[in-house]
Write an enzyme that holds these catalytic residues in place. Sequence first.
Site, PDB file in Angstrom:
ATOM      1  N   ARG A   1       0.867  -1.176   0.000  1.00  0.00           N
ATOM      2  CA  ARG A   1       0.000   0.000   0.000  1.00  0.00           C
ATOM      3  C   ARG A   1       0.904   1.226   0.000  1.00  0.00           C
ATOM      4  O   ARG A   1       1.383   1.643   1.054  1.00  0.00           O
ATOM      5  CB  ARG A   1      -0.882  -0.034   1.248  1.00  0.00           C
ATOM      6  CG  ARG A   1      -2.052   0.938   1.257  1.00  0.00           C
ATOM      7  CD  ARG A   1      -2.608   1.114   2.654  1.00  0.00           C
ATOM      8  NE  ARG A   1      -1.778   2.002   3.430  1.00  0.00           N
ATOM      9  CZ  ARG A   1      -1.616   1.953   4.755  1.00  0.00           C
ATOM     10  NH1 ARG A   1      -2.234   1.043   5.468  1.00  0.00           N
ATOM     11  NH2 ARG A   1      -0.817   2.819   5.371  1.00  0.00           N
TER      12      ARG A   1
ATOM     13  N   HIS B   1      -3.586   4.632   4.599  1.00  0.00           N
ATOM     14  CA  HIS B   1      -4.730   3.739   4.801  1.00  0.00           C
ATOM     15  C   HIS B   1      -5.990   4.380   4.219  1.00  0.00           C
ATOM     16  O   HIS B   1      -6.716   3.774   3.440  1.00  0.00           O
ATOM     17  CB  HIS B   1      -4.921   3.455   6.288  1.00  0.00           C
ATOM     18  CG  HIS B   1      -6.258   2.871   6.623  1.00  0.00           C
ATOM     19  ND1 HIS B   1      -6.656   1.626   6.207  1.00  0.00           N
ATOM     20  CD2 HIS B   1      -7.319   3.393   7.307  1.00  0.00           C
ATOM     21  CE1 HIS B   1      -7.893   1.395   6.629  1.00  0.00           C
ATOM     22  NE2 HIS B   1      -8.320   2.445   7.290  1.00  0.00           N
TER      23      HIS B   1
ATOM     24  N   TYR C   1       4.091   6.254  11.313  1.00  0.00           N
ATOM     25  CA  TYR C   1       4.474   4.869  11.628  1.00  0.00           C
ATOM     26  C   TYR C   1       5.420   4.227  10.618  1.00  0.00           C
ATOM     27  O   TYR C   1       5.824   3.096  10.797  1.00  0.00           O
ATOM     28  CB  TYR C   1       3.219   3.984  11.793  1.00  0.00           C
ATOM     29  CG  TYR C   1       2.218   4.061  10.651  1.00  0.00           C
ATOM     30  CD1 TYR C   1       2.401   3.306   9.492  1.00  0.00           C
ATOM     31  CD2 TYR C   1       1.103   4.893  10.736  1.00  0.00           C
ATOM     32  CE1 TYR C   1       1.487   3.377   8.444  1.00  0.00           C
ATOM     33  CE2 TYR C   1       0.192   4.966   9.691  1.00  0.00           C
ATOM     34  CZ  TYR C   1       0.371   4.219   8.551  1.00  0.00           C
ATOM     35  OH  TYR C   1      -0.525   4.288   7.521  1.00  0.00           O
TER      36      TYR C   1
END
Lengths: 346, 324
Positions: free
Chosen positions: A247, A251, A260
């Site tokens: 990805r 998100h 992160y």
Amino acid sequence: MPQDTLQILAPNGELVGDPPIDLDRIRELYEAMVVARVYDRKCTAMQKQGRLATYAPFEGQEACQIGAVAPLNADDWVVATYRDAGAMWFAGYPMVNLILGRTGDERGGKTPEGINVLPPSITVGGHMIHAVGTAWADKLQDTGRVSLTMFGDGATSEGDFHEAMNFAGVFDTPTVFFCQNNGWAISLPFEQQTAAESLVDKAVGYGMRGVRIDGNDLLAVVAAATTATEDARAGRGPTFIEAMTYRVGPHTTADDPGRYRTETLTDQWRAKDPIDRVRVYLEAQGQWTEAWEAGIAQAASQQVEDAVAEAEALEPFTGDEIFSAMFAEPTLPLLDQREMLRRDGP
Amino acid sequence: MTERTMAQALNAALSDALADPSVVLLGEDVGMTGGVFRVTDGLRETFGGDRVIDTPVAESGIIGAAFGMAVAGMRPIAELQFMGFSYPGYDQIVNHVSRIRNRSRHRFTAPLVIRIPYGGGIGAAEHHSESFETIYTHVPGLKVVVPSRPIDAKGLLASAIADPDPVIFLEPIRAYRAIKEDVPDAPYLTPIGVASIERTGSDVTLIAYGAMMKETRQAAELLGANGVDAEVIDLRTLVPLDVETIVASVQNTGRAVVIHEAPRTTGFGAEIAALIGEKALYSLKAPVERVTGWDVVVPLRRAEKHYTPGVDRIVNATMRTMES
């Protein structure tokens, strides 16, 4: 990629295996990947303009989005997630429905008759068993249809994954489990999702065929999905496909991956882009021009703009209409409540 | 007519329904053993293991798979073994079964029946005696049906299976074999959403459903012998609720007692009392009484009698309403 991962078209655009489809079909699927990417980026941009609600981009996963659906018949079932707009569109779910859903309108979920793509699952993992149920019904009624369910690595941690895989194995349903292992479940990296080395190892625990593929390789995705779909249709039961992808975006538009992860790994994956490698291959075969690609992109962009305009032109639900699809016919208590809303307003 | 228990009446309804090839029955132990309460006894032999399906032990899987089958045009009937075992499947019910029609604006529907044995009275182990019907009545998009007697059980289950929307069908465990009555042999439909006035009366309305109908009927007889003329309403369906029948009765009697074995707080009696307050307050001669289970975990066998409302509690509550 680990050694047991199927790859046919390497990131540099060179064939390392036998293509499962001919050049004409590759061009078609390439075009679909380009449309999917244009759609995806356009949605992110429009969300930033405040014209769409939260959007979950699938950039970097276009080979999975298009390739998993490529072998399906028009009336096969697709049971997918909020990150599978590309797959849903390619399976026949109209772009305006996708956009309507993202503007926050239930009418986006009204799939046209004859197209068996369910509205996207928003909760994680609960939908996979539905593709076991639809497949089971088709098996009992001998329709010859296949059910494809798409999900991510995060969903495999849900108990629902276990129940769906187990039921599919026990009842030998014509279900294709297509897992896009994109490395991240919002902020949780794959290494913290499971202690297993790979998800495909789980298939054996359910008595099911499993195959791991390079998910950024359109030809590998098509090859695995075609075999799984043909097996399912021929009565040879379910298959679990683990597609290794990434990805590269957030998100959702509400997420900040900088909290992160670093961009280093993302950049490495961008270098393995699923669209680029097909373009290099097609160009080497004399099957690609800049003008052709620009035309596709322009048309896709216009299609998204048109879908947004159509969605925005649709009058929002009236108060009455929120009561009209809870049951086949509104119950008396619902009619009573509709009267209260009419009488007193919201 | 054949004299049948509720279990036998349900079995007859299932057998009738299975004549339609789109109907399948699935659940834990429903095939070879005929279910933990033997409601599906003999059906596998008649209709085969593809139609009466023994599943792995996975309530969410059972409901989720039944949901998918329903979406694909079948009419599945899922059996869960006890209400206390239904919670693993709750996510499927709340997030998918109850919503797919609205989510797809009628394009996809889930005409399935989820049969759940509920309630206490048989001294079973923990988790086997629960009466949490309001966790289902509170969810928009579900119908919730609770028969109290064999004749209704057969007709209501037939209606639930024929219904175009999902139905939670609650079967009172202690009523499975407690009552026998004549049940027509031919298939018939008892309408969902219509309460039954089992006994007419002019002094007070007793409102109950499911297993509590037994004590409620007994209480009404006892009250009658003591000069109190009680009307008895068996709700039969909780959603959609037959508000009209309740309100009309209370407007006539001026007194109401609601009886259920579920815990008191936000139990279904609260909904009934509120509706009476909204629609029949000025007819009331006394406050509405609720006779309910307590807000405690259902006690195990040796102390369970303190929990389940008995005839005395119903009579005492009713007599309190008669004081004013």
